[in-house]
Write an enzyme that holds these catalytic residues in place. Sequence first.
Site, mmCIF file in Angstrom:
data_model
loop_
_atom_site.group_PDB
_atom_site.id
_atom_site.type_symbol
_atom_site.label_atom_id
_atom_site.label_comp_id
_atom_site.label_asym_id
_atom_site.label_seq_id
_atom_site.Cartn_x
_atom_site.Cartn_y
_atom_site.Cartn_z
ATOM 1 C CD GLN A 35 12.346 12.380 13.787
ATOM 2 O OE1 GLN A 35 11.165 12.705 13.736
ATOM 3 N NE2 GLN A 35 12.964 11.773 12.788
ATOM 4 N N GLY A 36 14.590 10.904 18.211
ATOM 5 C CA GLY A 36 15.853 10.207 18.366
ATOM 6 C C GLY A 36 15.622 8.718 18.146
ATOM 7 C CE1 TYR A 37 14.888 7.175 13.586
ATOM 8 C CE2 TYR A 37 16.094 9.171 14.097
ATOM 9 C CZ TYR A 37 15.116 8.515 13.377
ATOM 10 O OH TYR A 37 14.371 9.204 12.476
ATOM 11 C CG LEU A 38 14.594 4.208 21.398
ATOM 12 C CD1 LEU A 38 13.405 3.550 22.067
ATOM 13 C CD2 LEU A 38 15.341 5.105 22.368
ATOM 14 C CG ASN A 151 14.214 12.379 9.697
ATOM 15 O OD1 ASN A 151 14.368 13.516 10.104
ATOM 16 N ND2 ASN A 151 13.395 12.095 8.696
#
Length: 165
Positions: A35-38, A151
């Site tokens: 997972q990653g964050y925009l 996270n």
Amino acid sequence: MSASRGYGVAREIERKFLVVDDAWKTGLSGRICRQGYLAADEHVTVRVRLIGDKGYLTIKGKSEGAARDEFEYPLPAEDARVMLETLVTCGIVEKIRYSLCVHGMRWEVDEFLGANAGLVLAEVELEHEEQEVILPDWAGEEVTGDVRYYNSRLARQPFSLWGKS
């Protein structure tokens, strides 16, 4: 996601704990999660996640104690892969997620990989904030409100770098 508030809005209510040993792991198999964050700040996080062959886009509001608004939508896996590769501006969080039932409650245990290796967290989702939680023996210190364990923060400040300048 937890309790719905109507109009498609859901309220996530969860408590998070450090895991003190691996007694929970016997006989379980987990799923790889990337997972990653925009976007991520104190008011909102926008996350793209790939678990196995399923993608998700999740928008979370500001935490208010153990609760916050959460909206989650399925994505084609290929779209999630491309977003993770091209749109994420900070690090990717990789972990193995395990699900188990303890004392009638659903727990998710995340065993972090990569830059966050060595960190193991357990979350339990609640129906309401006053719901009693019987802790399993392997659940240690509660870190529900500690932003270091979000996270979105682990993507920017990995566990392996804690304590280093």
